[in-house]
Design a protein around this motif. Structure first.
Motif, PDB file in Angstrom:
ATOM      1  N   ALA A 692      15.179 -49.150  44.892  1.00 20.59           N
ATOM      2  CA  ALA A 692      14.396 -49.220  43.658  1.00 20.59           C
ATOM      3  C   ALA A 692      13.461 -48.013  43.534  1.00 20.59           C
ATOM      4  O   ALA A 692      13.329 -47.429  42.449  1.00 20.59           O
ATOM      5  N   PHE A 693      12.816 -47.624  44.645  1.00 22.02           N
ATOM      6  CA  PHE A 693      11.936 -46.461  44.575  1.00 22.02           C
ATOM      7  C   PHE A 693      12.742 -45.177  44.410  1.00 22.02           C
ATOM      8  O   PHE A 693      12.348 -44.284  43.647  1.00 22.02           O
ATOM      9  N   VAL A 694      13.857 -45.061  45.124  1.00 14.96           N
ATOM     10  CA  VAL A 694      14.679 -43.854  45.007  1.00 14.96           C
ATOM     11  C   VAL A 694      15.138 -43.673  43.564  1.00 14.96           C
ATOM     12  O   VAL A 694      15.098 -42.563  43.008  1.00 14.96           O
ATOM     13  N   ASP A 695      15.570 -44.762  42.942  1.00 17.01           N
ATOM     14  CA  ASP A 695      16.006 -44.687  41.546  1.00 17.01           C
ATOM     15  C   ASP A 695      14.831 -44.337  40.633  1.00 17.01           C
ATOM     16  O   ASP A 695      14.969 -43.525  39.707  1.00 17.01           O
ATOM     17  N   PHE A 696      13.668 -44.935  40.891  1.00 17.48           N
ATOM     18  CA  PHE A 696      12.463 -44.615  40.119  1.00 17.48           C
ATOM     19  C   PHE A 696      12.095 -43.147  40.275  1.00 17.48           C
ATOM     20  O   PHE A 696      11.783 -42.462  39.294  1.00 17.48           O
ATOM     21  N   TRP A 697      12.148 -42.633  41.499  1.00 19.73           N
ATOM     22  CA  TRP A 697      11.769 -41.240  41.755  1.00 19.73           C
ATOM     23  C   TRP A 697      12.737 -40.281  41.070  1.00 19.73           C
ATOM     24  O   TRP A 697      12.316 -39.308  40.430  1.00 19.73           O
ATOM     25  N   LYS A 698      14.038 -40.551  41.195  1.00 19.37           N
ATOM     26  CA  LYS A 698      15.031 -39.653  40.593  1.00 19.37           C
ATOM     27  C   LYS A 698      14.925 -39.634  39.071  1.00 19.37           C
ATOM     28  O   LYS A 698      15.227 -38.619  38.439  1.00 19.37           O
ATOM     29  N   SER A 699      14.498 -40.753  38.497  1.00 22.56           N
ATOM     30  CA  SER A 699      14.388 -40.826  37.043  1.00 22.56           C
ATOM     31  C   SER A 699      13.162 -40.094  36.511  1.00 22.56           C
ATOM     32  O   SER A 699      13.156 -39.700  35.335  1.00 22.56           O
ATOM     33  N   ASN A 700      12.162 -39.890  37.346  1.00 17.97           N
ATOM     34  CA  ASN A 700      10.881 -39.407  36.831  1.00 17.97           C
ATOM     35  C   ASN A 700      10.360 -38.123  37.474  1.00 17.97           C
ATOM     36  O   ASN A 700       9.379 -37.564  36.987  1.00 17.97           O
ATOM     37  N   TYR A 701      10.991 -37.668  38.564  1.00 21.33           N
ATOM     38  CA  TYR A 701      10.392 -36.531  39.260  1.00 21.33           C
ATOM     39  C   TYR A 701      10.400 -35.273  38.397  1.00 21.33           C
ATOM     40  O   TYR A 701       9.495 -34.440  38.481  1.00 21.33           O
ATOM     41  N   TYR A 702      11.428 -35.105  37.546  1.00 17.27           N
ATOM     42  CA  TYR A 702      11.494 -33.881  36.747  1.00 17.27           C
ATOM     43  C   TYR A 702      10.352 -33.837  35.734  1.00 17.27           C
ATOM     44  O   TYR A 702       9.780 -32.767  35.477  1.00 17.27           O
ATOM     45  N   ALA A 703      10.011 -35.003  35.159  1.00 17.71           N
ATOM     46  CA  ALA A 703       8.885 -35.035  34.216  1.00 17.71           C
ATOM     47  C   ALA A 703       7.586 -34.666  34.914  1.00 17.71           C
ATOM     48  O   ALA A 703       6.737 -33.959  34.350  1.00 17.71           O
ATOM     49  N   ILE A 704       7.412 -35.120  36.146  1.00 16.57           N
ATOM     50  CA  ILE A 704       6.206 -34.762  36.902  1.00 16.57           C
ATOM     51  C   ILE A 704       6.215 -33.277  37.225  1.00 16.57           C
ATOM     52  O   ILE A 704       5.172 -32.611  37.160  1.00 16.57           O
ATOM     53  N   GLN A 705       7.369 -32.743  37.560  1.00 18.62           N
ATOM     54  CA  GLN A 705       7.477 -31.311  37.844  1.00 18.62           C
ATOM     55  C   GLN A 705       7.024 -30.488  36.641  1.00 18.62           C
ATOM     56  O   GLN A 705       6.274 -29.520  36.764  1.00 18.62           O
ATOM     57  N   ARG A 706       7.488 -30.862  35.457  1.00 19.43           N
ATOM     58  CA  ARG A 706       7.097 -30.132  34.244  1.00 19.43           C
ATOM     59  C   ARG A 706       5.608 -30.310  33.955  1.00 19.43           C
ATOM     60  O   ARG A 706       4.957 -29.401  33.425  1.00 19.43           O
ATOM     61  N   GLY A 707       5.067 -31.485  34.304  1.00 18.80           N
ATOM     62  CA  GLY A 707       3.669 -31.750  34.009  1.00 18.80           C
ATOM     63  C   GLY A 707       2.707 -30.851  34.745  1.00 18.80           C
ATOM     64  O   GLY A 707       1.579 -30.633  34.288  1.00 18.80           O
ATOM     65  N   PHE A 708       3.130 -30.304  35.907  1.00 16.03           N
ATOM     66  CA  PHE A 708       2.241 -29.416  36.655  1.00 16.03           C
ATOM     67  C   PHE A 708       1.864 -28.176  35.838  1.00 16.03           C
ATOM     68  O   PHE A 708       0.797 -27.590  36.040  1.00 16.03           O
ATOM     69  N   SER A 709       2.731 -27.767  34.936  1.00 15.31           N
ATOM     70  CA  SER A 709       2.473 -26.553  34.131  1.00 15.31           C
ATOM     71  C   SER A 709       1.842 -26.875  32.789  1.00 15.31           C
ATOM     72  O   SER A 709       1.665 -25.975  31.962  1.00 15.31           O
ATOM     73  N   THR A 710       1.521 -28.127  32.547  1.00 18.76           N
ATOM     74  CA  THR A 710       0.964 -28.544  31.258  1.00 18.76           C
ATOM     75  C   THR A 710      -0.543 -28.327  31.242  1.00 18.76           C
ATOM     76  O   THR A 710      -1.238 -28.660  32.207  1.00 18.76           O
ATOM     77  N   GLU A 711      -1.045 -27.783  30.145  1.00 19.79           N
ATOM     78  CA  GLU A 711      -2.484 -27.576  29.998  1.00 19.79           C
ATOM     79  C   GLU A 711      -3.196 -28.930  29.926  1.00 19.79           C
ATOM     80  O   GLU A 711      -2.615 -29.923  29.461  1.00 19.79           O
TER      81      GLU A 711
END
Length: 832
Positions: A692-711
């Motif tokens: 369940a966590f692996v599926d949650f992480w794979k579904s959302n990690y890219y959005a978090i990655q992009r968020g690091f560059s967000t003002e």
């Protein structure tokens, strides 16, 4: 003697010259002609049988056509020639235990035999012969052909008029050796052939097979019972038609009776002791596993009703949670419970048993009854028999505990069940918030601080780690559950004293840890569960960094930290209020330190800390001291590329990649950079993540990655609306829910107040009024959502137009104030 003399002269030749094997086989093949006497053909077949092992190729090349003719023409007439020709053909087609090249010859001869349907039809006709040797040899030869060319034989069987009838006849043969050989043959005959499975089922195969199982002593029987149960499984698996037919027979209750479980038992009635406590050996475990597998298949099939599945579900629950069955059988029973389980686990009382020490499993103590849900949670947290072998993280034991966790996950998928479980950990409504809430075993394992004074106990780590998995199932994707969880105020929990003498604690009884409610010093309010988890995470990270920690203990700390971080990531996702509570509890500093101090061998903890830091930045939408503007410089100091690299390294770690939907228990140590670790026993295993966590992480990690560059002032990339709209809509939904509850209450009052017409009229008007209010609230909610969307579009258009006008003024050489944008942003912040 004259017959043997003539045969010898015929084989020797007229001149008495020595004969080669090929010449001899050629002469014998000639004597298989239908024109010769039956006795001569019989003698030739017997001679060829003797030569077939050493001269397999020559006999096949020269004599195979004649042998098939003898099978078709003479086997039904003469039992001796039939037995001899069947045994000879079996030798020629055999591919097992063959010398070099013998396997290819066996396939070649089988292809020749199966070039048309005539031979196979003859074989199934011979099965109807009651002669022992003919029937037995035919079964053996059919088994050989099925092993070599199964699909061809299956195709011919469906066109053989005597096929189904003769197979059922041999299944009920009174001679055990015939019946046992028939069971072996049928296992291969029905393999991957739904049509044959249907034909045999409607011919009565189920009844014959269960008769065999019963005659052999049920699950206490030997390999014969195993073979019969394997046939039943083969007839039912992946065959919906046979499953429907099987339910219409009187056989389903027989499955429960084979395990000594009552065929009809009331939901409040305890299971009998003769079922719960049995003597087990390996063969009985295998047989019982087949019965349990058939039960699970019938429970999960589409044509099954909940009423029919309930006895089987109860049996599987009792096996797994309240019996002395082998661990592997308990694990299988839990895994076969349906994913959409609607069985009332919280309403059924089980009677657990505990083995008496030093009795080798021959004596058992009966424990106090407990609900199935409590026993399930205890099994997950502490292992079999309340952690009797909890200090040994064996693969079998962890498989059982994770299977129990999976059942818990399926059971709490309904929102109401989740909320009820969390609500049970809160103080009574209307009571004093400082009152000590009831402490459940789950809350004990979750809130207990790690022991930093002595070496880390692997059993305690496993218990806490699995508690984080269970609690994450309660919170995942449920804003209502997360809101309730924020109100949990666990009491002060300390590690147990050594040798407390407490051997077992019932699931619904007292906790296995010592609770010491203490008066808060300096009038400090009690800590919430989220604050407790933050402190425990900080302690674990601090202990993990100690210089004198061994590699094995450091890995245990990593696993504990990973459990905390996975739970917090799923809790804080899309929950700004929980993010605010976590940051106020000092969570930001806890996360930054591990990211800042990493090594090449460390991937799990920094990767999870980075992911959780990204979630905090992404969903930090509540007002407070630590804002997105506060976190943004920290992200820049750590380096966006570094943060993305940490997430990438975490994604490639074998402990993360190896987790699958059905495989979360990994061998110890899982392949990684920590090569110095060695197993303490051959069966040692470990858990890092659940699917369940692996599926949650794979579904959302890219959005978090992009968020690091967000003002900091940009809209969240993961949320489709701003915080005000979300809060307004959530508020309106709460109003609608409360009004719906009021309507239900008034409707109940309306039914109870039939004696007073005036009260009925008043209540009806109230219901009507509330219904209209509800309708208007729903319309208002829709209008607000539409207005929010229109405002966002309008704001975007105005901003674009303003930028264009500003650009035109600059191009025209007019003076434009540089502070206008800043003032506008300040105005927007004040409005928020």
């Amino acid at each position: 003697m004259e017959f043997f003399s003539q045969t010898y002269v015929a084989l020797r030749g007229p001149t008495g010259a020595p004969q080669t094997p090929g010449d001899t086989i050629g002469r014998l093949s000639d004597r298989l002609s239908p024109a010769t006497l039956l006795a001569d053909r019989r003698a030739a077949v017997l001679a060829l049988k003797g030569l077939s092992r050493d001269c397999k190729q020559d006999v096949g090349d020269r004599a195979l056509p004649g042998l098939l003719d003898a099978l078709i023409n003479d086997a039904e007439v003469d039992a001796d020639i039939g037995k001899a020709v069947l045994e000879t053909l079996n030798i020629l087609c055999d591919t097992e235990d063959s010398p070099a090249g013998g396997k290819e010859l066996g396939f070649k001869h089988s292809d020749y035999v199966l070039v048309n349907e005539k031979t196979v039809h003859t074989l199934f006709s011979l099965l109807g012969d009651t002669n022992f040797y003919t029937r037995f040899a035919t079964l053996q030869y059919l088994s050989t052909l099925l092993q070599n060319r199964r699909q061809a034989v299956q195709g011919y069987f469906l066109t053989a008029s005597a096929g189904p009838r003769s197979v059922i006849a041999v299944l009920e043969d009174k001679r055990e050796i015939i019946r046992n050989e028939a069971i072996t043959m049928v296992q291969t005959l029905i393999l991957q052939s739904p049509d044959i499975q249907k034909v045999l089922a409607f011919e009565g195969a189920f009844e014959k097979l269960f008769n065999t199982v019963t005659q052999e002593g049920g699950v206490d029987g030997g390999v014969v019972a195993q073979g019969a149960l394997t046939c039943v499984d083969g007839l039912l698996r992946f065959n919906n038609s046979n499953q429907s037919y099987f339910r219409e027979t009187a056989l389903p209750p027989v499955l429960s009776s084979l395990l000594l479980f009552p065929t009809s038992i009331h939901i409040q009635e305890p299971a009998p002791q003769e079922f719960a406590l049995q003597f087990w050996d390996e063969q009985k475990r295998v047989n019982a596993s087949l019965v349990v597998g058939i039960m699970g298949m019938l429970i999960s099939s589409k044509g099954n009703s909940s009423q029919e599945a309930s006895p089987f579900t109860r049996c599987l629950v009792e096996i797994a949670l309240a019996s002395n069955a082998p661990t592997s059988l308990k694990t299988q029973a839990l895994r076969l419970l349906p994913a959409n389980i609607n069985f009332p686990l919280s309403e059924i009382n089980l009677t657990p048993y505990m083995p008496v020490p030093e009795t080798n499993g021959e004596e058992w103590d009966r424990l106090e009854p407990a609900s199935a849900l409590d026993v399930l949670v205890e099994l997950t947290l502490h292992g079999e028999y309340n952690g009797l072998d909890g200090g040994k993280p064996s693969k079998e034991g962890l498989e059982l505990r994770t299977a129990a966790a999976a059942v818990f996950e399926n059971f709490v998928r309904k929102e109401d069940i989740r909320h009820a479980i969390i609500q049970a950990t809160l103080p009574p409504e209307g009571g004093d918030l400082s009152q000590t809430p009831p402490v459940t075993p789950l809350m004990h394992a979750l809130a207990a601080p790690p022991n930093t004074s002595t070496s880390l106990d692997p059993a305690a780590v496993a218990s806490t780690h699995l508690a984080t998995l269970l609690f994450s199932h309660l919170l995942r994707s449920s804003s209502r559950a997360k809101a309730a969880a924020r109100l949990i105020m666990p009491p002060s929990i300390h590690a147990p004293e050594p040798d407390t003498g407490s051997f077992f604690v019932p699931a619904d009884g007292g906790p296995p840890l010592v609770i010491t409610p203490e008066e808060p010093e300096d009038d400090e309010p009690p800590q919430s569960l989220l604050q407790v988890l933050s402190e425990n995470l900080s302690l674990a990270l601090l202990s993990r960094s100690r210089a004198n920690t061994s590699d094995r203990e450091a890995r245990e700390w990593d696993r504990l930290v990973a459990g905390y971080l996975c739970l917090l990531a799923q809790w804080l996702w899309e929950d700004p209020k929980s993010v605010r509570d976590f940051l106020d509890a000092g969570g930001l500093g806890v996360l930054v330190e591990p990211i800042n101090q990493t090594s090449e061998m460390d991937t799990i903890v920094p990767g999870l800390c980075t992911f959780l830091l990204g979630i905090c930045y992404e969903f930090n939408r509540e007002p407070g001291e630590i804002t997105r503007a506060t976190i943004y410089p920290i992200l820049n100091r750590l380096g966006v590329d570094t943060l993305i690299g940490q997430i990438g390294r975490f994604r490639e770690d074998e402990r993360f990649k190896a987790v699958g939907p059905d495989s979360i228990v990994l061998p110890y140590p899982t392949p990684s950079n920590q090569l110095a670790l060695k197993k303490e026993n051959s069966d040692e295993a470990e858990i890092w993540f659940d699917w369940a966590f692996v599926d949650f992480w794979k579904s959302n990690y890219y959005a978090i990655q992009r968020g690091f560059s967000t003002e900091p002032d940009q809209l969240s990339s993961t949320s489709g609306q701003n915080a005000e709209a979300a809060m307004l809509i959530a508020s309106l939904r709460d109003v609608i829910r409360k009004q719906s509850e009021e309507i239900e209450t008034l409707q109940k009052q309306l039914k109870e107040a039939k004696s007073s017409s005036e009260e009925i009229s008043a209540l009806q008007s109230q219901v009507s009024s509330l219904s209209s209010d509800l309708h208007s609230s729903e319309e208002k909610c829709k209008e607000v959502e539409k207005e929010q969307e229109d405002l966002l579009v309008l704001l975007d258009e105005v901003t674009s137009k303003r930028k264009k006008d500003k650009a035109r003024l600059k191009d025209a050489g007019l003076e434009v104030s540089e502070d206008e944008a800043d003032e506008d942003e300040d105005d927007e912040d004040e409005d928020e």
